[in-house]
Design a protein around this motif. Structure first.
Motif, short mmCIF file in Angstrom:
data_model
loop_
_atom_site.label_atom_id
_atom_site.label_comp_id
_atom_site.label_asym_id
_atom_site.label_seq_id
_atom_site.Cartn_x
_atom_site.Cartn_y
_atom_site.Cartn_z
N HIS A 1 0.85 -1.18 0.00
CA HIS A 1 0.00 0.00 0.00
C HIS A 1 0.90 1.24 0.00
O HIS A 1 1.31 1.69 -1.08
CB HIS A 1 -0.93 -0.06 1.23
CG HIS A 1 -1.79 1.14 1.46
ND1 HIS A 1 -2.10 1.59 2.73
CD2 HIS A 1 -2.41 1.97 0.59
CE1 HIS A 1 -2.89 2.66 2.61
NE2 HIS A 1 -3.08 2.90 1.34
N GLY B 1 0.64 -2.88 10.14
CA GLY B 1 0.24 -2.11 11.31
C GLY B 1 -0.30 -0.73 10.98
O GLY B 1 -0.76 -0.02 11.88
N TYR B 2 -0.24 -0.32 9.70
CA TYR B 2 -0.67 1.04 9.38
C TYR B 2 -2.15 1.07 9.01
O TYR B 2 -2.97 1.67 9.71
CB TYR B 2 0.22 1.59 8.25
CG TYR B 2 0.30 3.10 8.15
CD1 TYR B 2 -0.60 3.93 8.82
CD2 TYR B 2 1.29 3.70 7.38
CE1 TYR B 2 -0.51 5.31 8.71
CE2 TYR B 2 1.39 5.10 7.27
CZ TYR B 2 0.49 5.89 7.94
OH TYR B 2 0.58 7.27 7.83
N HIS B 3 -2.51 0.38 7.91
CA HIS B 3 -3.90 0.44 7.45
C HIS B 3 -4.54 -0.93 7.32
O HIS B 3 -5.50 -1.12 6.60
CB HIS B 3 -3.99 1.17 6.10
CG HIS B 3 -3.44 2.56 6.13
ND1 HIS B 3 -2.14 2.85 5.77
CD2 HIS B 3 -4.00 3.75 6.49
CE1 HIS B 3 -1.92 4.16 5.89
NE2 HIS B 3 -3.03 4.73 6.32
N LYS B 4 -3.93 -1.92 7.99
CA LYS B 4 -4.54 -3.26 8.10
C LYS B 4 -4.61 -4.04 6.79
O LYS B 4 -5.44 -4.95 6.68
CB LYS B 4 -5.95 -3.18 8.71
CG LYS B 4 -6.05 -2.40 10.01
CD LYS B 4 -5.49 -3.16 11.17
CE LYS B 4 -5.67 -2.38 12.48
NZ LYS B 4 -4.39 -2.34 13.24
N TRP B 5 -3.79 -3.70 5.82
CA TRP B 5 -3.71 -4.60 4.67
C TRP B 5 -3.21 -5.95 5.18
O TRP B 5 -2.26 -6.01 5.97
CB TRP B 5 -2.78 -4.04 3.58
CG TRP B 5 -3.38 -2.93 2.77
CD1 TRP B 5 -4.22 -1.95 3.19
CD2 TRP B 5 -3.17 -2.71 1.37
NE1 TRP B 5 -4.54 -1.12 2.15
CE2 TRP B 5 -3.90 -1.56 1.01
CE3 TRP B 5 -2.43 -3.35 0.38
CZ2 TRP B 5 -3.92 -1.05 -0.29
CZ3 TRP B 5 -2.42 -2.86 -0.92
CH2 TRP B 5 -3.19 -1.71 -1.24
N ALA C 1 -7.78 -5.72 1.69
CA ALA C 1 -7.35 -4.32 1.76
C ALA C 1 -8.63 -3.51 1.96
O ALA C 1 -9.47 -3.48 1.06
CB ALA C 1 -6.64 -3.91 0.47
N PRO C 2 -8.79 -2.88 3.12
CA PRO C 2 -10.06 -2.24 3.43
C PRO C 2 -10.41 -1.11 2.45
O PRO C 2 -9.52 -0.42 1.94
CB PRO C 2 -9.84 -1.66 4.84
CG PRO C 2 -8.65 -2.37 5.39
CD PRO C 2 -7.81 -2.75 4.20
N TYR D 1 -7.95 6.72 7.48
CA TYR D 1 -7.95 5.30 7.11
C TYR D 1 -7.22 4.48 8.19
O TYR D 1 -7.46 3.30 8.35
CB TYR D 1 -7.23 5.21 5.76
CG TYR D 1 -7.28 3.92 4.97
CD1 TYR D 1 -8.36 3.04 5.01
CD2 TYR D 1 -6.22 3.61 4.10
CE1 TYR D 1 -8.36 1.88 4.21
CE2 TYR D 1 -6.22 2.47 3.32
CZ TYR D 1 -7.30 1.60 3.38
OH TYR D 1 -7.29 0.47 2.61
N LEU E 1 3.54 5.40 13.58
CA LEU E 1 3.15 5.00 12.23
C LEU E 1 4.07 5.63 11.18
O LEU E 1 4.45 4.99 10.20
CB LEU E 1 1.69 5.39 11.97
CG LEU E 1 0.67 4.71 12.89
CD1 LEU E 1 -0.73 5.30 12.68
CD2 LEU E 1 0.65 3.20 12.68
N LEU F 1 7.23 3.73 11.08
CA LEU F 1 7.02 2.45 10.39
C LEU F 1 7.06 2.68 8.88
O LEU F 1 7.68 1.90 8.13
CB LEU F 1 5.64 1.93 10.80
CG LEU F 1 5.34 0.46 10.80
CD1 LEU F 1 6.17 -0.25 11.85
CD2 LEU F 1 3.84 0.25 11.13
N GLY G 1 2.38 2.47 -3.92
CA GLY G 1 1.14 1.71 -3.95
C GLY G 1 -0.07 2.63 -4.09
O GLY G 1 0.06 3.86 -4.04
N PRO G 2 -1.23 2.03 -4.26
CA PRO G 2 -2.44 2.81 -4.59
C PRO G 2 -3.13 3.39 -3.36
O PRO G 2 -3.27 2.72 -2.35
CB PRO G 2 -3.34 1.76 -5.24
CG PRO G 2 -2.96 0.49 -4.56
CD PRO G 2 -1.49 0.59 -4.22
#
Lengths: 422, 422, 422
Positions: B95, B114-118, B129-130, C211, C380, C383, C396-397
């Motif tokens: 991502h 840990g960032y956006h739960k991919w 990928a939410p 997000y 974050l 990370l 990434g997208p």
């Protein structure tokens, strides 16, 4: 901060352009103090070319004594050999390059590499390399020598293959001032190593003027704040001090004449490679030493000096040193570059070899004024470094009392020009 | 330190010239150990091209286990998947590039950023990928795979798209030596991570000779100091040790023959991309392990080995690893570059999976010799780094007993040549 | 990691190529976040060109107050002059470049350089320079001014000689939203300076989406997690929160209309140099403030506001700031680049000038949510920085809910294009 397109293509171009833009009477442009490539060029043009003050004889009193000193990326090993002669070598083993000596490394008959036990004599010859094949020629792997000269007990080295001309002549004019203090047989009473957060030139420039001396209350007990002012420029508030100076100076001259001590000012700070300034000068109050009341900090005087009241012999050399030599003690300062924005100041206090700590001198009293002064200077140097590091800094004008700062910069720029034209 | 004008214009030119100047039998020039651009090129030419030892199977015993390892600027994620197969991926979310796993990160069914739960499967596929728009194709955003091979329980990865040829053939020759010790089912008894203040090649070179072994008193209790010497070159003082070695060696060979253990020396250190050296070799005293009296440090032997007295199986691989595999335990060393002048040494101690700490082995005793040896080596590497960092360093000659250092350098220079010619 | 031969020859080329490769809707390539030369270009193209949020009026309440702020390599001195006007200058003495003011430096009638006592008025004029020769023109050595604008109590500076057009127009549209909160007369209740281990753009990008808001449990007590989602994209699990949002929003709009407070969304985040987004928006629970139950953290409301239940006025500006202005307090965030991989986040909490600590507000309660949120964001960002620093990272997208991240990147790339075309 400019668009990257406008950056000249090589470091040499950038340095050449900055040198060409230099305006006499103004401070140097920012990159001279902050840029890594300018710093590397300073090492090449100044520290790897000139005679550099690094130590005093008294740090290596006995045969077999050794120490090391870092001059930018160079590490130089100093030893006193079996004939009591000081020698200098590159501090790197000829086998796989391990550093030979770190800091002070005591004393011993030979120099043994800590990695694979290659063993060198104090004259640098390779004496033993274990497990070599037939045909291995030890003569090809002696330590690489570095030029060394001792002048009245002060040690200078030159990393260049061909040292600059003029050092001997300068030494012959400086030595008569120093010899009565017999520093080569003195004793090291104390040493300090202070890392300053600024370029080496800011440390030097700061040393070359007393325009900022209000920041040094301890020093100003005895150091006349009129130092560096021409008679006409002395500010009103310093006139009373100047009157005291004139009286002390007249008295001192009579003493010097009576004792046959050389004392006249020689000031050749920017017109020669080995540039220097030397002068015997008065101190305030008791006029003997850097103490609160001006009396001697050490009861045993240096050499055979008959009186403590000799003011101070001030010796400045380009590019990296100054010395205060008094009747009771002497202090050597050498400035060694660590990085564009970090500099080591080594300070060494010397007393008579038979002066006893706790009896003839109290080491705290001996060091107090210059330890305080060094710390104050380090704060000012850091302030200057932070300021000149920003893109908004523009070179500003030196006041007349900063003429020795100008002389330093002018000497320095001349060295860069020489290197650029090689 | 030269005038900037003389500097070639690109890093590739400078590297190419230094490679061309390399004199076989001598240590490498300073910039190979100190220069940032040479370091970056080492990453490109060696660590991003070759098979790199990074771990042992036993670090990830269960499905879902994962760990990460840094190879220069690369972070590689190792996981054991649901079919118990080890896999490696680039440790970066598809991502916005967040690091997925830091150090050991326990165990779980999926890999969740840990960032956006991919969320990725253990096979690297993007499972979730939410909040993506219609048309988002998860198949395009799986984790980027990294080649991984396990050889007898030792884990190697290759970052190149096309790994170098010859690894399978080398692995097939190495594996028979390792299999009797059954390392893939062993247990991690201890690990250490030591940051050494030197270039990764100095760490490797130091490992490739025993010319400096006098610095390792603990190791020399059982490790024969004649390692690396040809019969004719053994110094007089090491002759008694050599006599003991010859007796121990003869006895060991009989044991190996009796047990059917492969033991002959294979030494192909500089003539192939996957270069290695393997040999079963004797230890002194009881001949079982790296302990003060040479007796085993772990009562439970590896695999089904019938005797503790097997000396050590020594395996060296280019560019970054060595292993000591004994009857009672094994030790894996991998060297991972952090910066031109900083290197991580990872050391892992393995024992039989059923060996009990405090019962079958004391962890301090198990680690003592190689912890001490690693620390001593780190000090020597730092000494070498400081020496070769100065402009006065010149490459020096290797002694005959340093032939494996020469082999390492020769292998390394060949890799740089390959990269320069791509 | 590529062979050095393939590297374009100048930083400008490399930046130009990376800008040309930028794919809208995807995160930026790694060097934008990690490369020293890209960082320097960010300073030139963004921080030295644009209006940069640096402080709030309330930090300098009285004539003579001064503070300094670092914008990359620039140090800017802010003072309130004798006419109560805020002014900004380059924080560097015109003599030899010493830094004038470090951090907050109290208050005084003049600005005196700590090195040689050059003395400037609060209007920047050089009032006194000791020991200058006849003919020295003080008028030539005033402090170099920096453009400064205060908008409703928020302080912006512009380092460019010619600030970009459009700021006045933007200010005139923003100010009506701010004025009812009377921030220019507010009081600083607390400040924090947090150094984040990531590029400044990662700090900004992280701020521009919710997000990742699951990582912010304290914030999500009152901040609606649907922020940034279009109605259609709201995930099922957030539907209950969205229902609460719709109710709170309807109620708030009625309040705004009744009180005559401007509240409609203006979102011009990527089509202009001074780009911004402003909106009054609802908070959950009591709807008043960032507290566990949503009730006000300060009993004394800002300005003359008649009710605490006003949600939050959210103001975002490119390139480096955001603000939450509530009825009871306001919080200003400014992002200041320190290095390619280090960024300072300054956070300032404001309350009514007569609000009393311990009586009207508890400072811990006031700061708790955003101190926690800032720390979580810093983790974050770190990370992300570690991930994008590796060669394996690929852009990434962005998800639809990350459209403001895309707007930020798009605005940023436009600024680089402008600079490259100068």
């Amino acid at each position: 901060m400019t668009s990257p397109d406008s950056t000249p293509s090589t470091p040499a171009d950038r340095i050449r352009n900055a040198v060409a833009r230099r305006v006499p009477g103004r401070s140097l442009e920012g990159p001279f103090y902050t840029d890594r490539e300018f710093f590397d060029f300073d090492i090449a043009a100044v520290f790897a070319r000139q005679w550099i003050a690094v130590a005093v004889d008294a740090e290596l009193p006995e045969p077999g004594d050794r120490t090391s000193v870092e001059i930018g990326p160079y590490s130089v090993l100093l030893v006193r050999d079996d004939e009591e002669k000081l020698r200098a070598f590159h501090n790197v083993c000829r086998h796989r390059g391990a550093r030979l000596v770190e800091g002070d490394d005591g004393s011993a008959g030979n120099l043994v590499c800590g990695y694979h036990k290659w063993t060198y004599g104090l004259d640098g010859r390779l004496l033993h390399a274990p497990s070599q094949p037939a045909g291995f020629d030890r003569a090809c792997f002696g330590l690489a020598p570095v030029h060394l000269r001792s002048v009245g007990g002060l040690v200078f080295v030159c990393l260049a293959e061909q040292p600059p001309a003029g050092f001997d002549e300068a030494a012959s004019r400086i030595e008569p001032y120093l010899l009565p203090h017999d520093l080569s047989r003195a004793k090291v009473a104390a040493r300090s190593e202070l890392v300053e957060e600024g370029n080496w030139k800011l440390v030097m420039e700061n040393n070359r003027e007393c325009y900022h001396c209000d920041e040094h209350p301890e020093l100003l007990r005895t150091f006349f704040p009129t130092y560096g002012y021409s008679e006409a420029d002395i500010p009103l508030r310093l006139r009373p001090a100047h009157q005291r100076y004139l009286r002390a100076d007249a008295e001192l001259r009579a003493t010097f004449e009576r004792l046959g001590l050389p004392y006249t000012l020689v000031e050749e700070l920017d017109d020669r490679s080995t540039a220097f300034r030397i002068q015997r000068d008065a101190l305030d109050l008791a006029g003997e030493s850097f103490t609160p009341d001006g009396t001697a900090a050490c009861r045993r005087l240096l050499g055979d000096l008959p009186t403590a009241r000799l003011g101070h012999l001030a010796l400045h050399l380009q590019p990296n040193s100054w010395f205060h030599v008094l009747a009771d003690h002497a202090i050597a300062f050498s400035v060694l570059p660590l990085a564009a924005d970090r500099t080591l100041l080594r300070t060494t206090w010397l007393v008579h070899p038979e002066a006893q700590e706790g009896v003839d001198y109290d080491p705290d009293t001996l060091q107090r004024v210059w330890r305080a002064t060094n710390e104050q200077d380090a704060r000012l140097v850091a302030l200057a470094q932070r300021g000149v590091s920003g893109p908004a800094y523009r070179p500003g004008p030196y006041a007349p009392t900063e003429y020795q700062v100008e002389a330093f910069c002018s000497w320095y720029i001349a060295r860069l020009r020489e290197e650029l034209n090689r």
